[in-house]
Design a protein around this motif. Structure first.
Motif, PDB file in Angstrom:
ATOM      1  N   ASP A 119       7.912  44.202  50.830  1.00 59.86           N
ATOM      2  CA  ASP A 119       7.467  43.547  52.058  1.00 59.86           C
ATOM      3  C   ASP A 119       7.405  42.037  51.894  1.00 59.86           C
ATOM      4  O   ASP A 119       7.661  41.292  52.846  1.00 59.86           O
ATOM      5  CB  ASP A 119       6.092  44.084  52.470  1.00 59.86           C
ATOM      6  CG  ASP A 119       6.146  45.535  52.926  1.00 59.86           C
ATOM      7  OD1 ASP A 119       7.255  46.017  53.241  1.00 59.86           O
ATOM      8  OD2 ASP A 119       5.084  46.184  52.957  1.00 59.86           O
ATOM      9  N   ARG A 120       7.079  41.591  50.688  1.00 61.32           N
ATOM     10  CA  ARG A 120       6.982  40.154  50.434  1.00 61.32           C
ATOM     11  C   ARG A 120       8.341  39.521  50.152  1.00 61.32           C
ATOM     12  O   ARG A 120       8.580  38.366  50.523  1.00 61.32           O
ATOM     13  CB  ARG A 120       6.044  39.886  49.257  1.00 61.32           C
ATOM     14  CG  ARG A 120       4.581  40.187  49.553  1.00 61.32           C
ATOM     15  CD  ARG A 120       3.738  40.129  48.291  1.00 61.32           C
ATOM     16  NE  ARG A 120       3.756  38.814  47.669  1.00 61.32           N
ATOM     17  CZ  ARG A 120       3.197  38.532  46.510  1.00 61.32           C
ATOM     18  NH1 ARG A 120       2.559  39.501  45.841  1.00 61.32           N
ATOM     19  NH2 ARG A 120       3.241  37.314  46.014  1.00 61.32           N
ATOM     20  N   SER A 121       9.247  40.264  49.495  1.00 60.26           N
ATOM     21  CA  SER A 121      10.461  39.639  48.978  1.00 60.26           C
ATOM     22  C   SER A 121      11.763  40.176  49.560  1.00 60.26           C
ATOM     23  O   SER A 121      12.782  39.495  49.515  1.00 60.26           O
ATOM     24  CB  SER A 121      10.516  39.827  47.457  1.00 60.26           C
ATOM     25  OG  SER A 121      10.706  41.204  47.132  1.00 60.26           O
ATOM     26  N   ARG A 122      11.779  41.425  50.041  1.00 57.66           N
ATOM     27  CA  ARG A 122      13.007  42.084  50.522  1.00 57.66           C
ATOM     28  C   ARG A 122      14.073  42.141  49.442  1.00 57.66           C
ATOM     29  O   ARG A 122      15.265  42.090  49.735  1.00 57.66           O
ATOM     30  CB  ARG A 122      13.574  41.348  51.746  1.00 57.66           C
ATOM     31  CG  ARG A 122      12.591  41.175  52.881  1.00 57.66           C
ATOM     32  CD  ARG A 122      12.235  42.496  53.540  1.00 57.66           C
ATOM     33  NE  ARG A 122      11.184  42.337  54.537  1.00 57.66           N
ATOM     34  CZ  ARG A 122      10.703  43.327  55.273  1.00 57.66           C
ATOM     35  NH1 ARG A 122      11.178  44.550  55.123  1.00 57.66           N
ATOM     36  NH2 ARG A 122       9.742  43.109  56.138  1.00 57.66           N
ATOM     37  N   ALA A 123      13.663  42.279  48.182  1.00 56.14           N
ATOM     38  CA  ALA A 123      14.650  42.213  47.103  1.00 56.14           C
ATOM     39  C   ALA A 123      14.345  43.158  45.950  1.00 56.14           C
ATOM     40  O   ALA A 123      14.808  42.924  44.838  1.00 56.14           O
ATOM     41  CB  ALA A 123      14.756  40.778  46.577  1.00 56.14           C
TER      42      ALA A 123
ATOM     43  N   MET B 115      16.036  44.842  28.823  1.00 56.99           N
ATOM     44  CA  MET B 115      16.470  44.976  30.208  1.00 56.99           C
ATOM     45  C   MET B 115      15.836  43.891  31.058  1.00 56.99           C
ATOM     46  O   MET B 115      14.749  43.411  30.753  1.00 56.99           O
ATOM     47  CB  MET B 115      16.074  46.358  30.752  1.00 56.99           C
ATOM     48  CG  MET B 115      16.904  47.475  30.166  1.00 56.99           C
ATOM     49  SD  MET B 115      16.033  49.058  30.223  1.00 56.99           S
ATOM     50  CE  MET B 115      14.741  48.774  29.008  1.00 56.99           C
ATOM     51  N   MET B 116      16.535  43.516  32.116  1.00 57.90           N
ATOM     52  CA  MET B 116      15.962  42.600  33.096  1.00 57.90           C
ATOM     53  C   MET B 116      15.137  43.425  34.071  1.00 57.90           C
ATOM     54  O   MET B 116      15.616  44.431  34.625  1.00 57.90           O
ATOM     55  CB  MET B 116      17.063  41.842  33.835  1.00 57.90           C
ATOM     56  CG  MET B 116      17.935  40.998  32.925  1.00 57.90           C
ATOM     57  SD  MET B 116      17.003  39.809  31.914  1.00 57.90           S
ATOM     58  CE  MET B 116      16.322  38.742  33.202  1.00 57.90           C
ATOM     59  N   ALA B 117      13.881  43.022  34.289  1.00 57.89           N
ATOM     60  CA  ALA B 117      12.974  43.827  35.098  1.00 57.89           C
ATOM     61  C   ALA B 117      11.920  42.949  35.751  1.00 57.89           C
ATOM     62  O   ALA B 117      11.724  41.780  35.385  1.00 57.89           O
ATOM     63  CB  ALA B 117      12.301  44.888  34.234  1.00 57.89           C
ATOM     64  N   THR B 118      11.229  43.513  36.732  1.00 53.46           N
ATOM     65  CA  THR B 118      10.073  42.867  37.334  1.00 53.46           C
ATOM     66  C   THR B 118       8.887  42.990  36.365  1.00 53.46           C
ATOM     67  O   THR B 118       8.616  44.092  35.882  1.00 53.46           O
ATOM     68  CB  THR B 118       9.724  43.545  38.668  1.00 53.46           C
ATOM     69  OG1 THR B 118      10.855  43.454  39.534  1.00 53.46           O
ATOM     70  CG2 THR B 118       8.524  42.884  39.320  1.00 53.46           C
TER      71      THR B 118
ATOM     72  N   ASP C  18      10.548  47.682  41.413  1.00 48.92           N
ATOM     73  CA  ASP C  18      11.194  46.815  40.426  1.00 48.92           C
ATOM     74  C   ASP C  18      12.501  46.298  41.027  1.00 48.92           C
ATOM     75  O   ASP C  18      13.063  46.913  41.938  1.00 48.92           O
ATOM     76  CB  ASP C  18      11.497  47.575  39.129  1.00 48.92           C
ATOM     77  CG  ASP C  18      11.780  46.642  37.959  1.00 48.92           C
ATOM     78  OD1 ASP C  18      10.833  46.357  37.202  1.00 48.92           O
ATOM     79  OD2 ASP C  18      12.927  46.190  37.809  1.00 48.92           O
ATOM     80  N   VAL C  19      12.981  45.181  40.494  1.00 51.62           N
ATOM     81  CA  VAL C  19      14.286  44.677  40.924  1.00 51.62           C
ATOM     82  C   VAL C  19      15.400  45.651  40.554  1.00 51.62           C
ATOM     83  O   VAL C  19      16.459  45.657  41.176  1.00 51.62           O
ATOM     84  CB  VAL C  19      14.592  43.286  40.327  1.00 51.62           C
ATOM     85  CG1 VAL C  19      13.736  42.226  40.982  1.00 51.62           C
ATOM     86  CG2 VAL C  19      14.422  43.278  38.818  1.00 51.62           C
TER      87      VAL C  19
END
Length: 274
Positions: A156-160, A45-48, A179-180
């Motif tokens: 807070d840092r990325s808004r994503a 999986m794609m993940a943070t 996580d994304v």
């Protein structure tokens, strides 16, 4: 090889009202994470790339690979040029079970059912949580998503990125993961709860996302009978929550929420002013 940072700062040209300025933005990292059991990949999986041990435990629990965290006898995170590997070893009984149901699952962060190989897996039977006792208050449900905001440093840092939090009635949020992928955030939280010995049945899972089928399935598999989200549920998710005995609240804001299923757990109600 060191684990990648969960965010990185990048340069961008900011255009507004005919003017251009240079800004820096912190964006979340997204990397391939392989769940490997006894040397064989079960899912990618794609993940943070943070809290991956929690992710591994939560994924193993919500996918039914293990029934209890003690059935994972060892867990190791390894970095590779193309991504991350979480290598796990299971107790003998669970190792035999996973060998019998081996499958490969590759999917993007937005899809929690990618890679399943039958409709039965998409509509699997869920635990019946109707007998689970947890006292919910209107204040807890209305304030849940706003309280979760204080536990979202990556957002807070990325808004994503998405977040999933665990709220103990009367105490507020006591744990959260980001996580994304919204499914990944929930798996990380469930894994973190399991590793900390916290029973999900004693509280509420709080989501920054919509409520889809997979989110209800993970909630039920974790044994949590209450779920509150900032956005809407799908009809199928609503039916699953009703059948599994999960109290589902959505559109939660500081001034109220909408309660869709099993309202009997609510000990106090917001007045109906409609």
């Amino acid at each position: 090889m060191a684990r990648p940072d969960p965010t990185a700062s990048v340069r961008a040209d900011h255009h507004r009202q005919g003017r251009v300025s240079t800004v820096r933005r912190d964006l979340p990292e997204e990397t391939a994470v392989a769940m490997v059991y006894h040397g064989t990949t079960q899912a990618v999986m794609m993940a943070t790339p943070g809290d991956l041990e929690d992710f591994a435990y939560g994924f193993s629990l919500t996918e039914g690979i293990v029934d209890h965290p003690d059935q994972i006898s060892a867990c190791e995170v390894l970095s590779h040029p193309k991504g991350m590997e979480v290598q796990m070893w299971l107790t003998e009984d669970r190792a035999d079970a996973i060998a019998a149901r081996r499958r490969a699952m590759t999917g993007p962060v937005g899809c929690g059912l990618c890679g399943i190989d039958s409709l039965d897996q998409a509509v699997r039977d869920l635990p019946d949580l109707r007998g689970t006792r947890v006292a919910l208050s209107a204040d807890d449900l209305a304030g849940a998503t706003e309280a979760l905001r204080d536990w979202q440093p990556l957002h807070d840092r990325s808004r994503a990125v998405h977040a999933a939090g665990f709220l103990r009635p009367g105490q507020g949020i006591v744990m959260a993961r980001e996580d994304v992928g919204r499914h990944n955030a929930l798996d990380k939280l469930i894994g973190a709860l399991a590793r900390a010995g916290i029973d999900p049945a004693q509280g509420i899972l709080v989501l920054t996302s919509r409520v889809s089928v997979e989110m209800v399935q993970k909630c039920a598999m974790a044994g949590c009978a209450a779920l509150v989200a900032v956005s809407a549920p799908t009809l199928h998710a609503l039916r699953l929550a009703e059948a599994a005995g999960i109290t589902l609240a959505a559109f939660a804001r500081s001034d109220g929420f909408e309660l869709f299923t099993h309202p009997q757990r609510l000990s106090s109600r917001i007045s109906d002013v409609a």
